[in-house]
Every structure is written in structure tokens, then in C-alpha cells.
Write a protein that holds these residues in place. Structure first.
Motif: not given
Length: 56
Positions: A6-11
């Protein structure tokens, strides 16, 4: 693991860099095509000037 996904997708920094790259490439393509058209016209102009100078 799911939190990292999820952190990668929000980046969004990488996406922004890709967008800027696409914009720069479109500008480069437009500039190259404009310069090619201008180059053809300049070649014609210099050819006309050269032939007129030889005739004089």
C-alpha cells in the motif's frame, strides 16, 4: 508485507517523474519536426539565392 504494498501504491514521486519525462519527450518530438520543416525551407531559400547569384 501488505502495508509495504500500500505504501508503494500511494507513493507518487515515480509517477510524476514519468509524466515529466513524457512531456519532455513530446516537446522534443515537436521541436524536431518543426526544425526539419524549417531546415527544408532554408535549404530551398539558399538554393534560390545561390542560383540567382550565379546568374548575375
Amino acid at each position: 508485507m501488505l502495508k509495504m504494498l500500500f505504501d508503494i501504491l500511494r507513493h507518487t514521486r515515480g509517477a510524476t517523474a514519468i509524466e515529466y519525462g513524457l512531456i519532455a519527450s513530446l516537446i522534443a518530438v515537436a521541436a524536431i519536426s518543426a526544425m526539419q520543416g524549417l531546415g527544408t525551407k532554408l535549404k530551398t531559400t539558399f538554393t534560390n539565392v545561390s542560383s540567382n547569384m550565379k546568374a548575375s
